[in-house]
Design an enzyme around this catalytic site. Structure first.
Site, PDB file in Angstrom:
ATOM      1  N   ASP A 106      18.660  24.051  53.641  1.00  0.00           N
ATOM      2  CA  ASP A 106      18.764  25.206  54.532  1.00  0.00           C
ATOM      3  C   ASP A 106      19.404  26.362  53.782  1.00  0.00           C
ATOM      4  O   ASP A 106      20.463  26.195  53.159  1.00  0.00           O
ATOM      5  CB  ASP A 106      19.598  24.851  55.764  1.00  0.00           C
ATOM      6  CG  ASP A 106      19.441  25.877  56.880  1.00  0.00           C
ATOM      7  OD1 ASP A 106      18.409  26.558  56.917  1.00  0.00           O
ATOM      8  OD2 ASP A 106      20.341  25.979  57.725  1.00  0.00           O
ATOM      9  N   TYR A 108      20.457  30.735  53.655  1.00  0.00           N
ATOM     10  CA  TYR A 108      21.349  31.665  54.361  1.00  0.00           C
ATOM     11  C   TYR A 108      20.883  33.058  53.975  1.00  0.00           C
ATOM     12  O   TYR A 108      21.600  33.839  53.384  1.00  0.00           O
ATOM     13  CB  TYR A 108      22.766  31.371  53.861  1.00  0.00           C
ATOM     14  CG  TYR A 108      23.928  32.008  54.576  1.00  0.00           C
ATOM     15  CD1 TYR A 108      24.049  31.989  55.963  1.00  0.00           C
ATOM     16  CD2 TYR A 108      24.965  32.575  53.825  1.00  0.00           C
ATOM     17  CE1 TYR A 108      25.157  32.534  56.580  1.00  0.00           C
ATOM     18  CE2 TYR A 108      26.086  33.117  54.443  1.00  0.00           C
ATOM     19  CZ  TYR A 108      26.173  33.094  55.826  1.00  0.00           C
ATOM     20  OH  TYR A 108      27.288  33.624  56.456  1.00  0.00           O
ATOM     21  N   HIS A 113      22.733  38.459  59.304  1.00  0.00           N
ATOM     22  CA  HIS A 113      23.460  37.284  59.789  1.00  0.00           C
ATOM     23  C   HIS A 113      24.696  37.021  58.930  1.00  0.00           C
ATOM     24  O   HIS A 113      25.803  36.826  59.459  1.00  0.00           O
ATOM     25  CB  HIS A 113      22.532  36.070  59.770  1.00  0.00           C
ATOM     26  CG  HIS A 113      23.202  34.785  60.134  1.00  0.00           C
ATOM     27  ND1 HIS A 113      23.685  34.517  61.390  1.00  0.00           N
ATOM     28  CD2 HIS A 113      23.478  33.676  59.382  1.00  0.00           C
ATOM     29  CE1 HIS A 113      24.212  33.300  61.427  1.00  0.00           C
ATOM     30  NE2 HIS A 113      24.106  32.776  60.214  1.00  0.00           N
ATOM     31  N   GLU A 179      20.387  28.038  65.689  1.00  0.00           N
ATOM     32  CA  GLU A 179      20.015  28.987  64.648  1.00  0.00           C
ATOM     33  C   GLU A 179      18.488  29.065  64.630  1.00  0.00           C
ATOM     34  O   GLU A 179      17.819  28.058  64.368  1.00  0.00           O
ATOM     35  CB  GLU A 179      20.550  28.569  63.278  1.00  0.00           C
ATOM     36  CG  GLU A 179      22.062  28.695  63.194  1.00  0.00           C
ATOM     37  CD  GLU A 179      22.618  28.522  61.801  1.00  0.00           C
ATOM     38  OE1 GLU A 179      23.805  28.836  61.599  1.00  0.00           O
ATOM     39  OE2 GLU A 179      21.864  28.063  60.907  1.00  0.00           O
ATOM     40  N   GLU A 181      15.160  29.872  62.993  1.00  0.00           N
ATOM     41  CA  GLU A 181      14.781  29.958  61.589  1.00  0.00           C
ATOM     42  C   GLU A 181      13.282  29.711  61.417  1.00  0.00           C
ATOM     43  O   GLU A 181      12.602  29.233  62.319  1.00  0.00           O
ATOM     44  CB  GLU A 181      15.551  28.916  60.766  1.00  0.00           C
ATOM     45  CG  GLU A 181      17.063  28.957  60.974  1.00  0.00           C
ATOM     46  CD  GLU A 181      17.816  28.051  60.019  1.00  0.00           C
ATOM     47  OE1 GLU A 181      17.219  27.615  58.999  1.00  0.00           O
ATOM     48  OE2 GLU A 181      19.000  27.768  60.278  1.00  0.00           O
ATOM     49  N   ASP A 213      18.106  25.054  63.835  1.00  0.00           N
ATOM     50  CA  ASP A 213      19.149  24.306  63.133  1.00  0.00           C
ATOM     51  C   ASP A 213      20.395  24.282  64.022  1.00  0.00           C
ATOM     52  O   ASP A 213      21.269  25.140  63.907  1.00  0.00           O
ATOM     53  CB  ASP A 213      19.450  24.961  61.782  1.00  0.00           C
ATOM     54  CG  ASP A 213      20.403  24.135  60.945  1.00  0.00           C
ATOM     55  OD1 ASP A 213      20.364  22.908  61.054  1.00  0.00           O
ATOM     56  OD2 ASP A 213      21.185  24.726  60.181  1.00  0.00           O
ATOM     57  N   ARG A 217      29.782  24.631  65.894  1.00  0.00           N
ATOM     58  CA  ARG A 217      30.581  25.642  65.206  1.00  0.00           C
ATOM     59  C   ARG A 217      32.044  25.240  65.040  1.00  0.00           C
ATOM     60  O   ARG A 217      32.660  25.592  64.025  1.00  0.00           O
ATOM     61  CB  ARG A 217      30.497  26.970  65.966  1.00  0.00           C
ATOM     62  CG  ARG A 217      29.103  27.563  66.048  1.00  0.00           C
ATOM     63  CD  ARG A 217      28.529  27.879  64.695  1.00  0.00           C
ATOM     64  NE  ARG A 217      27.237  28.572  64.813  1.00  0.00           N
ATOM     65  CZ  ARG A 217      26.448  28.836  63.780  1.00  0.00           C
ATOM     66  NH1 ARG A 217      26.786  28.453  62.562  1.00  0.00           N
ATOM     67  NH2 ARG A 217      25.302  29.471  63.963  1.00  0.00           N
ATOM     68  N   GLN A 220      32.106  22.590  62.318  1.00  0.00           N
ATOM     69  CA  GLN A 220      31.781  23.272  61.063  1.00  0.00           C
ATOM     70  C   GLN A 220      32.964  24.081  60.547  1.00  0.00           C
ATOM     71  O   GLN A 220      33.267  24.070  59.341  1.00  0.00           O
ATOM     72  CB  GLN A 220      30.577  24.182  61.278  1.00  0.00           C
ATOM     73  CG  GLN A 220      30.141  24.963  60.049  1.00  0.00           C
ATOM     74  CD  GLN A 220      29.011  25.935  60.353  1.00  0.00           C
ATOM     75  OE1 GLN A 220      28.542  26.026  61.486  1.00  0.00           O
ATOM     76  NE2 GLN A 220      28.577  26.673  59.343  1.00  0.00           N
ATOM     77  N   TYR A 224      34.219  23.031  56.688  1.00  0.00           N
ATOM     78  CA  TYR A 224      33.339  23.615  55.673  1.00  0.00           C
ATOM     79  C   TYR A 224      34.038  24.042  54.391  1.00  0.00           C
ATOM     80  O   TYR A 224      33.391  24.206  53.355  1.00  0.00           O
ATOM     81  CB  TYR A 224      32.532  24.782  56.265  1.00  0.00           C
ATOM     82  CG  TYR A 224      33.213  26.125  56.261  1.00  0.00           C
ATOM     83  CD1 TYR A 224      32.902  27.078  55.300  1.00  0.00           C
ATOM     84  CD2 TYR A 224      34.165  26.450  57.221  1.00  0.00           C
ATOM     85  CE1 TYR A 224      33.513  28.320  55.291  1.00  0.00           C
ATOM     86  CE2 TYR A 224      34.770  27.685  57.221  1.00  0.00           C
ATOM     87  CZ  TYR A 224      34.449  28.613  56.267  1.00  0.00           C
ATOM     88  OH  TYR A 224      35.073  29.832  56.270  1.00  0.00           O
ATOM     89  N   LYS A 233      26.343  20.293  60.982  1.00  0.00           N
ATOM     90  CA  LYS A 233      24.916  20.624  60.904  1.00  0.00           C
ATOM     91  C   LYS A 233      24.015  19.388  60.909  1.00  0.00           C
ATOM     92  O   LYS A 233      22.847  19.481  61.286  1.00  0.00           O
ATOM     93  CB  LYS A 233      24.645  21.390  59.600  1.00  0.00           C
ATOM     94  CG  LYS A 233      25.312  22.749  59.517  1.00  0.00           C
ATOM     95  CD  LYS A 233      24.523  23.768  60.301  1.00  0.00           C
ATOM     96  CE  LYS A 233      24.993  25.175  59.992  1.00  0.00           C
ATOM     97  NZ  LYS A 233      24.141  26.186  60.638  1.00  0.00           N
ATOM     98  N   THR A 237      18.168  18.737  63.615  1.00  0.00           N
ATOM     99  CA  THR A 237      17.424  19.956  63.316  1.00  0.00           C
ATOM    100  C   THR A 237      16.044  19.792  63.931  1.00  0.00           C
ATOM    101  O   THR A 237      15.349  18.816  63.643  1.00  0.00           O
ATOM    102  CB  THR A 237      17.291  20.176  61.796  1.00  0.00           C
ATOM    103  OG1 THR A 237      18.588  20.272  61.213  1.00  0.00           O
ATOM    104  CG2 THR A 237      16.503  21.435  61.493  1.00  0.00           C
ATOM    105  N   THR A 324      19.520  31.391  59.558  1.00  0.00           N
ATOM    106  CA  THR A 324      19.389  32.189  60.778  1.00  0.00           C
ATOM    107  C   THR A 324      18.702  33.521  60.505  1.00  0.00           C
ATOM    108  O   THR A 324      19.042  34.230  59.559  1.00  0.00           O
ATOM    109  CB  THR A 324      20.771  32.457  61.383  1.00  0.00           C
ATOM    110  OG1 THR A 324      21.394  31.209  61.658  1.00  0.00           O
ATOM    111  CG2 THR A 324      20.664  33.261  62.667  1.00  0.00           C
ATOM    112  N   GLU A 338      26.705  34.891  66.842  1.00  0.00           N
ATOM    113  CA  GLU A 338      26.543  36.327  66.584  1.00  0.00           C
ATOM    114  C   GLU A 338      26.308  37.098  67.871  1.00  0.00           C
ATOM    115  O   GLU A 338      26.901  38.152  68.098  1.00  0.00           O
ATOM    116  CB  GLU A 338      25.327  36.560  65.691  1.00  0.00           C
ATOM    117  CG  GLU A 338      25.461  36.311  64.236  1.00  0.00           C
ATOM    118  CD  GLU A 338      24.137  36.652  63.570  1.00  0.00           C
ATOM    119  OE1 GLU A 338      23.969  37.820  63.163  1.00  0.00           O
ATOM    120  OE2 GLU A 338      23.273  35.771  63.487  1.00  0.00           O
TER     121      GLU A 338
END
Length: 389
Positions: A106, A108, A113, A179, A181, A213, A217, A220, A224, A233, A237, A324, A338
């Site tokens: 994945d 970014y 975003h 997300e 995508e 995805d 949060r 994460q 992370y 994550k 998916t 995203t 967001e």
């Protein structure tokens, strides 16, 4: 014999012809192509056993010249007459995961975003990290939890630590997100030690799917640093069941936004591989966002070149997603973190103020793009949230 009726303005006309895997009552999963409101069994219609399999992998592995040949044969077939036993109504079949996913990466790739999340999480620093405009940032995901549209998503559990808590606790995710995508499927593999050039992209990548995805949060945020996404994550998916061939997206090709600084030579595009795809995100039946893929900073050709530049091999069925998709406007943001600015600015969904997903919520992502004859569609990727177990 049957002559397939394609309704006026259908997103699934001969300019599209997306592939999928379907089953009808009493039949095993097999490869079909969608035409209008019908699904054509390709093993029967073309008399080819490569399509009598429960995934597209064997066909994708046959390579670019074969993809072109079969697309031409299908076009000729569906504009004439098709054997009756090869035609099913799309509402009469069950759709399955279209490929055996070999690996999942994945990216970014949206500057909007990445900048928004930078402002949310690092308000006193530059929105983008120093490397972001030099390379497509990505992480390696979990292929085994890629599921087809319509699969319910169980709310994940894990460690989470809110800013006002002294220590982490274990429990269900409290900030479950999406997300929106676009994903790309590798058809022709590449060997270990051999990078794939940008020029090779259209001969390596078979087609595109929609991707959601799902993202925990709070899990994460705690995990992370320093190695990036993991349990936040990897739980699920979702992908759409129809694979739009890259050959159908020629009319949707556009330049990426201006890239400054100029990318290094292995990332320099001579021909544009940005894509003019319009997405729609609905939350419990209400549209809340319209992310534009044409705003993505890095193209899928650049993503594949970067993914393999160190000599990493690719396999038939590899899936890599864009990250995203977000545009410059608030109603173009492809993730709820967001859209609601970290939950501080809820959106109204069916009369309720909402920020993150609750049990029972359903999210549907759909998309269309310009085709050689009108617009073409990707179908949808749909998922409903079930309580944690």
């Amino acid at each position: 014999m049957t002559r397939i009726d394609i309704p006026e303005g259908s997103l699934f006309g001969v300019a599209n012809l997306p592939y999928g895997v379907f089953s009808a009552p009493g039949t095993e999963p097999r490869v079909g192509v969608r035409v209008g409101d019908s699904v054509v069994d390709l093993a029967v219609a073309l008399g080819d056993d490569v399509f009598a399999r429960p995934s597209l992998n064997a066909f994708m592995a046959q390579g670019y010249d074969r993809w072109v040949e079969v697309r031409s044969r299908i076009t000729e077939l569906v504009t004439g007459e098709v054997p009756d036993e090869a035609v099913f109504g799309v509402g009469d079949v069950r759709l399955h995961l279209p490929v055996e996913v070999a690996d999942y990466v994945d990216f970014y790739a949206s500057e909007h975003h990445a900048s928004n999340l930078g402002r949310l999480f690092r308000p006193d620093a530059a929105p983008l990290m120093p490397n972001w405009k030099h390379l497509p940032v990505g992480y390696h995901g979990r292929a085994g939890t890629v599921v087809v549209s319509g699969t319910d998503i169980v709310r994940p559990c894990g460690q989470r630590k809110a800013p006002d808590e002294d220590a982490p606790t274990f429990g269900e995710c409290r900030r479950l997100d999406i997300e929106a995508e676009l994903g790309f499927l590798v058809g022709t593999p590449s060997p270990l030690g051999t990078p794939v050039s940008i020029a090779d992209f259209p001969r390596r990548v078979f087609g595109a799917v929609l991707v959601n995805d799902w993202s925990a949060r709070d899990i994460q945020a705690w995990e992370y640093v320093p190695l990036g996404p993991f349990l936040g994550k990897s739980f699920a998916t979702s992908v759409s069941p129809w694979v739009v061939p890259l050959l159908a997206l020629e009319a949707a090709r556009v330049p990426t936004p201006a890239q400054d600084p100029e990318p290094l030579p292995y990332l320099t595009e001579r021909e544009p591989w940005g894509l003019d795809v319009d997405l729609s995100v609905t939350w419990n039946g209400q549209e809340v966002s319209r992310p534009p893929y044409r705003e993505m900073y890095w193209s899928p050709a650049q993503m594949l070149a970067h993914l393999t530049v160190n000599g990493a091999s690719t396999r038939t069925g590899d899936l890599y997603a864009s990250g995203t998709i977000s545009g410059p406007e608030k109603d173009q943001r492809g993730a709820f973190i967001e859209l609601t600015w970290g939950g501080r600015e809820p959106v109204t969904v069916n009369g309720e103020a909402r920020s993150f997903l609750l049990d029972g919520d359903e999210v549907v992502i759909s998309a269309t793009a310009p085709g050689t004859r009108g617009r073409i569609g990707f179908g949808e990727v749909r998922g409903r949230i079930l309580p944690a177990r």
